[in-house]
Design an enzyme around this catalytic site. Structure first.
Site, PDB file in Angstrom:
ATOM      1  N   HIS A 186       0.817  -1.217   0.000  1.00 25.22           N
ATOM      2  CA  HIS A 186       0.000   0.000   0.000  1.00 25.22           C
ATOM      3  C   HIS A 186       0.847   1.262   0.000  1.00 25.22           C
ATOM      4  CE1 HIS A 186      -3.955  -1.950   1.468  1.00 25.22           C
ATOM      5  NE2 HIS A 186      -3.900  -1.840   0.162  1.00 25.22           N
ATOM      6  N   ARG A 293      -9.867  -6.212 -19.205  1.00 21.69           N
ATOM      7  CA  ARG A 293      -9.564  -7.652 -19.083  1.00 21.69           C
ATOM      8  C   ARG A 293     -10.422  -8.231 -17.948  1.00 21.69           C
ATOM      9  NH1 ARG A 293      -3.869  -5.757 -20.166  1.00 21.69           N
ATOM     10  NH2 ARG A 293      -3.067  -7.065 -21.831  1.00 21.69           N
ATOM     11  N   ARG A 329     -13.786  -7.075 -22.778  1.00 24.42           N
ATOM     12  CA  ARG A 329     -13.388  -8.342 -23.394  1.00 24.42           C
ATOM     13  C   ARG A 329     -13.974  -9.494 -22.585  1.00 24.42           C
ATOM     14  NH1 ARG A 329      -7.138  -9.876 -23.913  1.00 24.42           N
ATOM     15  NH2 ARG A 329      -7.306 -10.323 -21.698  1.00 24.42           N
ATOM     16  N   GLU A 428      -5.344 -11.760 -32.554  1.00 24.18           N
ATOM     17  CA  GLU A 428      -4.122 -12.032 -31.795  1.00 24.18           C
ATOM     18  C   GLU A 428      -3.577 -13.426 -32.071  1.00 24.18           C
ATOM     19  OE1 GLU A 428      -4.886 -11.903 -27.560  1.00 24.18           O
ATOM     20  OE2 GLU A 428      -6.895 -12.752 -27.790  1.00 24.18           O
ATOM     21  N   ASN A 451       0.576  -8.873 -27.895  1.00 26.02           N
ATOM     22  CA  ASN A 451       1.264  -9.734 -26.914  1.00 26.02           C
ATOM     23  C   ASN A 451       1.153 -11.191 -27.359  1.00 26.02           C
ATOM     24  OD1 ASN A 451       1.307  -7.307 -25.624  1.00 26.02           O
ATOM     25  ND2 ASN A 451      -0.165  -7.846 -24.037  1.00 26.02           N
ATOM     26  N   ASP A 452      -0.070 -11.580 -27.730  1.00 28.23           N
ATOM     27  CA  ASP A 452      -0.257 -12.948 -28.200  1.00 28.23           C
ATOM     28  C   ASP A 452       0.105 -13.095 -29.673  1.00 28.23           C
ATOM     29  OD1 ASP A 452      -1.044 -14.644 -26.064  1.00 28.23           O
ATOM     30  OD2 ASP A 452      -2.917 -13.525 -25.929  1.00 28.23           O
ATOM     31  N   ARG A 462       6.681 -16.107 -24.865  1.00 24.11           N
ATOM     32  CA  ARG A 462       7.396 -14.935 -24.314  1.00 24.11           C
ATOM     33  C   ARG A 462       8.080 -15.254 -22.983  1.00 24.11           C
ATOM     34  NH1 ARG A 462       2.049 -11.368 -22.618  1.00 24.11           N
ATOM     35  NH2 ARG A 462       0.879 -12.799 -23.897  1.00 24.11           N
ATOM     36  N   CYS A 499      -4.312  -3.237 -28.676  1.00 23.40           N
ATOM     37  CA  CYS A 499      -4.294  -3.172 -27.215  1.00 23.40           C
ATOM     38  C   CYS A 499      -3.128  -3.949 -26.630  1.00 23.40           C
ATOM     39  CB  CYS A 499      -5.625  -3.641 -26.637  1.00 23.40           C
ATOM     40  SG  CYS A 499      -6.050  -5.309 -27.117  1.00 23.40           S
TER      41      CYS A 499
HETATM   42  C1  PEP Z   1      -2.628  -9.285 -26.240  1.00 19.56           C
HETATM   43  O1  PEP Z   1      -2.550 -10.498 -26.402  1.00 19.56           O
HETATM   44  O2  PEP Z   1      -1.932  -8.457 -26.849  1.00 19.56           O
HETATM   45  C2  PEP Z   1      -3.574  -8.735 -25.245  1.00 19.56           C
HETATM   46  C3  PEP Z   1      -3.781  -7.432 -25.152  1.00 19.56           C
HETATM   47  O3  PEP Z   1      -4.201  -9.605 -24.428  1.00 19.56           O
HETATM   48  P1  PEP Z   1      -3.539 -10.277 -23.144  1.00 19.56           P
HETATM   49  O4  PEP Z   1      -2.206  -9.595 -22.909  1.00 19.56           O
HETATM   50  O5  PEP Z   1      -4.509 -10.070 -22.051  1.00 19.56           O
HETATM   51  O6  PEP Z   1      -3.409 -11.692 -23.554  1.00 19.56           O
HETATM   52 MG    MG Z   2      -4.082 -11.816 -25.633  1.00 20.74          MG
END
Ligand code: PEP
Ligand code: MG
Length: 567
Positions: A186, A293, A329, A428, A451-452, A462, A499
């Site tokens: 905190h 999310r 989402r 993704e 990211n995916d 990753r 995103c």
């Molecule tokens: C992504 O995959 O880029 C994404 C935004 O979703 P997450 O990171 O929650 O898998």
């Molecule tokens: Mg994702």
């Protein structure tokens, strides 16, 4: 130089104020007048709550409403009926109030700190803070007060509690240095909100630091220099000035439209995990939420949240955003995101397995509950639905059909919802990139999850350091994928956002502008940086850079070239 964990960015240069803890030692005694001992305890708890409420009010001013709730949480702990009843039972057995209160607190501290979960561990810290406060009152000891700290102070404490921070005059504090604590504690959260550089978990700092000595702390790297020499002082003073200048520069972009240098307007929204993060998105000058999310709502529970619970959370986010877009989402579990109570089977290859939309379409009751909650929340704001991990057209069709069915149900019941709610998908997966033209015909919008997408395109996890050299959105394979997704969206006339983390990467931004991205969804602290970055490019300039990048063959070449054109 000492090293700790940087938990709140910025450089602090000032004089150490050692916040020594006052001794709370006492000799546990037996009492005969248990009635007046119980009264003594109740009075102490009442006084503690009054003092803490005052601290909550000053935190409300120095940090914010949400932060003040930390102190209200302490009041709730001190007043917890179960705990107080147990303490009073111990007093009735003849134990003094101090020992009775302390032993109950210690029991909770031990239970909470033995878990692996950060949130529960934090509860142990809260109980410790309450224990110190109540014991200090019972013993008539004044707790360390930082309210008189002079200008230019770096507070140095073994452990800094929210109640200590609630008393400071934040204008006078240039840094925080502690022996314990972590990014999620905190006090770390408070330090960030109050914008005070902080380094925590510095082993032996209380023994090493001397009161009134000069010190330098770097809240980003976690570096701590005690009694710095002239050269170090000069170097860090210059670095602090550069940092402050950069921040002031960024502040110029607050309240501005997100636009390129030649005037094309973009949407710049935020990624959130909880409804209250929408407050942070607004404070950061985000223009809405591009990714909520929802799995975090499920992760915080011990069973599937009910329709009513979910509805309240989604509605809360929608109301906070006051008509600004909110893309919710649907549940994205599986892969690296487990929810123990769902009892997902262990899979050989979870990222290729029973994840996200695949799971939801096979668990219709759970999916319907979530979709109904989102639809009902859509009556309270500008809400859209987004399906994760789409790989084929059937998934979109099935998801949309379900939404239509639920809309019909709600209509019959006379329950309000947005008839025109937009339904989009995350692009993704590699397949979604390759068939983006087909998916664009079935979706109201795309949001590229780099990211995916990077992982699935490069077949590189990753989390696996042996293949992390492949995991980059600047790989030609990933860039071509992003380009074809944006082109498919443009051809179908639907908006396309991003995103994934790449949306906030200054090296990616000219490429994304050139490809035709229409929305950037980033973490709240990145909003102003991304707005500034977008404003520095014209379409023609971004196109030139992109043309060159797309002619290069390797990620290394691309990165090296971009370093020469992106400041
Ligand atoms: C992504 O995959 O880029 C994404 C935004 O979703 P997450 O990171 O929650 O898998
Ligand atoms: Mg994702």
């Amino acid at each position: 130089m000492l090293k700790g964990t940087g938990v709140s960015g910025g450089i602090g240069i000032g004089r150490i104020l050692l916040a020594e803890e006052h001794s709370l030692e006492y000799t546990p005694g037996q009492v005969t007048d248990t009635h007046s001992e119980t009264k003594r305890l109740r009075d102490a708890v009442r006084l503690f709550c009054e003092k803490t409420e005052k601290q909550a009010q000053s935190l409300m001013i120095s940090a914010g409403k949400e932060e003040a709730e930390i102190m209200r949480g302490h009041i709730a702990i001190a007043n917890d009926p179960f705990m107080l009843t147990e303490v009073e039972k111990l007093i009735s057995g003849g134990q003094c109030a101090e020992a009775s209160f302390e032993s109950m607190c210690d029991m909770f501290i031990q239970i909470f700190s033995s878990t692996d979960d950060d949130v529960t561990k934090q509860r142990a810290e809260d109980v410790r803070d309450v224990k110190t406060g109540v014991l200090a009152i019972l013993l008539g000891v004044s707790t360390a007060s930082l309210s008189d700290a002079p200008a230019g102070t770096i507070i140095c404490a073994k452990e800094l509690t929210p109640s200590m921070l609630a008393e400071i005059n934040k204008e006078n504090i240039v840094g925080i240095l502690t022996e314990t604590g972590s990014t999620t504690s905190h006090s770390a959260i408070l330090a960030r909100v109050m914008d005070i550089p902080a380094v925590m978990s510095v082993p032996g700092i209380m023994a090493a630091a001397k009161d009134k000595d000069t010190a330098i702390i770097d809240g980003t790297t976690g570096d701590v220099i005690l009694s710095p020499d002239e050269e170090q002082l000069e170097k860090y003073t210059a670095a602090r000035e550069t940092l402050l200048r950069q921040r002031a520069e960024l502040e110029k972009f607050r309240g501005k439209v997100t636009a390129s240098a030649d005037g094309t307007v973009y949407k710049l929204v935020c990624n959130i995990g909880k409804p209250d993060d929408a407050i942070k998105a607004m404070e950061a000058d985000g223009e809405g939420v591009g990714l909520f999310r929802t799995e975090f709502l499920f992760m915080d529970k011990t069973s599937v949240p009910t329709e009513e619970e979910q509805f309240n959370e989604y509605k809360r986010a929608a109301l906070i955003l006051r008509g600004k877009p909110l893309i919710i989402r649907t549940l994205d579990i599986g892969g690296d995101k487990d929810i123990p109570y769902l009892g997902l089977a262990k899979e050989e290859n979870p990222f290729m397995g029973f994840r996200a939309i695949r799971y939801c379409l096979k668990n219709q009751e759970l999916f319907r509950t979530q979709l109904r909650a989102i639809l009902r929340a859509s009556a309270f704001g500008n809400v859209s639905i987004m399906f994760p991990m789409i790989t084929c057209v059937e998934e979109v069709r099935e998801g949309r059909a379900l939404v239509e069915e639920l809309k019909a149900e709600l209509r019959l019941q006379g329950t309000a919802f947005d008839e025109n709610i937009q339904i989009g998908i995350m692009t993704e997966t590699a397949a979604s990139g390759v068939i983006a033209d087909l998916l664009a015909k079935e979706s109201d919008f795309f949001s590229i999850g780099t990211n995916d997408l990077t992982g699935y395109t490069m077949a590189a996890d990753r989390g696996n350091s042996d293949v992390s050299y492949l995991y980059s959105p600047l790989q030609p394979g990933v860039l071509r994928m992003i380009k074809s997704i944006t082109e498919a969206a443009a051809a179908a006339g639907i908006p396309v956002g991003m995103c994934g983390e790449a949306a906030a990467d200054p090296m990616m931004i000219p490429l994304l502008l050139s490809f035709g991205l229409t929305e950037f969804s980033v973490s709240a602290p990145s909003v102003l940086t991304v707005r500034k970055c977008i404003s520095s490019w014209t379409k023609a300039g971004a196109d030139r850079v992109t043309e060159k990048v797309m002619s290069l063959s390797t990620q290394k070449e691309i990165e090296e070239y971009l370093k020469t054109v992106v400041k």
